[in-house]
Design a protein around this motif. Structure first.
Motif, short mmCIF file in Angstrom:
data_model
loop_
_atom_site.label_atom_id
_atom_site.label_comp_id
_atom_site.label_asym_id
_atom_site.label_seq_id
_atom_site.Cartn_x
_atom_site.Cartn_y
_atom_site.Cartn_z
N ALA A 1 68.33 62.26 36.57
CA ALA A 1 69.76 63.02 37.37
C ALA A 1 69.50 63.60 38.58
O ALA A 1 70.07 63.63 39.60
N LEU A 2 68.38 64.37 38.43
CA LEU A 2 67.77 65.25 39.81
C LEU A 2 67.74 64.39 40.92
O LEU A 2 67.54 64.68 41.78
N LEU A 3 66.67 63.21 40.56
CA LEU A 3 66.47 62.27 41.51
C LEU A 3 67.64 61.53 42.35
O LEU A 3 67.65 61.51 43.70
N ALA A 4 68.59 61.45 41.52
CA ALA A 4 69.79 60.80 41.95
C ALA A 4 70.50 61.88 43.02
O ALA A 4 71.17 61.53 43.77
N LEU A 5 70.54 63.13 42.37
CA LEU A 5 71.38 64.03 43.14
C LEU A 5 70.51 64.97 44.24
O LEU A 5 71.44 65.64 44.92
N ALA A 6 69.46 65.07 44.14
CA ALA A 6 68.75 65.84 45.27
C ALA A 6 69.23 65.59 46.73
O ALA A 6 69.41 66.66 47.20
N PRO A 7 69.40 64.51 47.20
CA PRO A 7 69.87 64.34 48.57
C PRO A 7 71.31 64.78 48.75
O PRO A 7 71.31 65.57 49.66
N ILE A 8 72.11 64.42 47.87
CA ILE A 8 73.60 64.77 48.27
C ILE A 8 73.67 66.17 48.04
O ILE A 8 74.49 67.02 48.67
N SER B 1 81.23 58.49 54.04
CA SER B 1 81.00 57.18 53.95
C SER B 1 79.80 56.52 53.32
O SER B 1 78.82 57.24 53.21
N LEU B 2 79.75 55.33 52.74
CA LEU B 2 78.79 54.74 51.96
C LEU B 2 77.53 54.45 53.15
O LEU B 2 76.38 54.87 52.55
N ASN B 3 77.85 54.02 54.13
CA ASN B 3 76.63 53.78 55.21
C ASN B 3 75.90 55.10 55.50
O ASN B 3 74.83 55.27 55.46
N THR B 4 76.87 56.08 55.69
CA THR B 4 75.96 57.58 56.03
C THR B 4 75.14 57.93 54.69
O THR B 4 74.17 58.34 55.08
N LEU B 5 75.71 57.91 53.73
CA LEU B 5 75.12 58.34 52.45
C LEU B 5 73.76 57.63 52.13
O LEU B 5 72.86 58.11 51.79
N HIS B 6 73.75 56.11 52.39
CA HIS B 6 72.89 55.25 52.04
C HIS B 6 71.85 55.58 52.92
O HIS B 6 70.60 55.47 52.61
N LYS B 7 72.08 55.87 54.14
CA LYS B 7 71.08 56.18 55.31
C LYS B 7 70.29 57.46 54.77
O LYS B 7 69.12 57.57 55.06
N ILE B 8 70.97 58.41 54.59
CA ILE B 8 70.62 59.71 54.06
C ILE B 8 69.55 59.52 52.77
O ILE B 8 68.26 60.00 52.93
#
Length: 339
Positions: A154-161, A254-261
């Motif tokens: 969970a934390l690895l998935a949520l750390a960036p956002i 946007s998905l593109n922005t999120l994916h790049k992050i």
């Protein structure tokens, strides 16, 4: 060579730690013990036949201290806190795989684990062993509290956002599923083959002890109080965790922005892999490894982010991450014994 010991060798996490450490080029395992199991390790775990002559005995504190530089505590919750003070006093490196030192206060521990904490003074000394986030703190510590399996995914998935788009988040729901080995080796009717095969069920709904652990560290990432709705499920398979995480936003992303992050956030991490846009991670691609695979999707109105995160609960969710932490503490290449 670093001399290692494992307390709790009869359980799945203890076995997995030994299996991995026997392949580690800089480690020699000198001591193993269990609470109620004694005998040759190769008799307890036939899979290790021909690989070790170790003998499992009832835990002996003085012998463990004498033989070891680092000790892995692969024991049930409420056990580590009775052992840790003496190990730290003897200047042993301690990697605790239980939940005894993950929560920051003794009151929170008692609420979620049902017993008073008997070593509250060391709660603040324990460094949370999520290497991708706390590597620099881990390097300077001799006492690591290994994250829980569900919180790791969970934390690895949520750390960036949560750290970059904090103010956009309205709510988070975590729909988590784990293989049966996540419940440990202790016999239970609910975990019998006939009960789990061809079955799928939720358990400890909104009341799992990993919920406060996720909230605690997610709040640190966001630098504000964060709370998730967490529902775990039992999968009819032996190992692996898949979490589908729903992040409701108050503004478009946007998905593109999120994916790049995400790609940038984990660019240098050996054990986190971000799936290409349109691809989703699968359990079969991480079982038996120390990887965490993450997939991203965004709704058409750009108001809902869905993150999927998969790990092997016994490796990245337990013993593999523990060895990753040991590598960091000892100054080894982080991937030693894990690739």
């Amino acid at each position: 060579m670093i001399r290692a010991g494992i307390v709790g060798i009869s359980g799945y996490s203890g076995f997995t730690a030994l299996d991995l450490l026997l392949k580690h080029p800089n480690i020699i395992v000198k001591y193993v013990s269990a609470n109620n199991t004694t005998g040759k390790v190769c008799d307890i775990w036939p899979k290790l036949s021909g690989r070790t002559n170790l003998f499992c005995e009832i835990f002996d504190l003085n012998k463990a201290i004498e033989l070891c530089d680092v000790i892995f505590l692969a024991v049930p919750h409420t056990t580590s806190m009775k052992i840790v003070p003496d190990l730290l006093k003897a200047k042993i490196i301690v990697i605790d795989l239980s939940g005894d030192y993950r929560l920051s206060t003794s009151s929170a521990y008692e609420k979620w684990y049902g017993v008073p904490h008997v070593d509250a003074k060391n709660l603040k000394k324990a460094v949370y062993g999520l290497p991708e986030i706390y590597r620099e703190r881990i390097k300077k510590s001799k006492f690591i509290s290994n994250p829980g399996c569900y919180p790791t995914a969970a934390l690895l998935a949520l750390a960036p956002i949560s750290s970059i788009f904090t103010e956009l988040i309205d709510s988070i729901i975590i729909d988590a599923k784990s293989g049966v080995s996540g419940a440990g080796k202790k016999a239970s009717v609910a975990l019998n083959f006939s009960e789990t095969n061809e079955n799928f069920k939720a358990y400890k709904v909104l009341n799992h002890q990993h919920n406060p652990e996720i909230n605690q560290y997610l709040s640190k990432f966001a630098n504000k109080n964060m709370s998730v709705d967490f529902v775990p499920h039992l999968l009819p398979c032996t190992r692996g965790i898949l979490e589908t995480i729903y992040v409701r936003l108050n503004s478009k992303l946007s998905l593109n922005t999120l994916h790049k992050i995400y790609k940038r956030f984990y660019k240098t991490e050996a054990f986190v892999r971000i799936a290409d846009i349109g691809q989703q991670p699968e359990l079969k691609n991480v079982t038996g490894t120390n990887y965490c695979d993450i997939g991203l999707s965004v709704s058409k109105d750009k108001g809902l982010v869905v993150i999927t995160s998969v790990i092997d609960n016994l490796i990245k969710g337990a013993s593999g991450q523990a060895i990753q932490n040991m590598n960091i503490v000892c100054g080894f290449n982080e991937t030693l014994g894990l690739l």
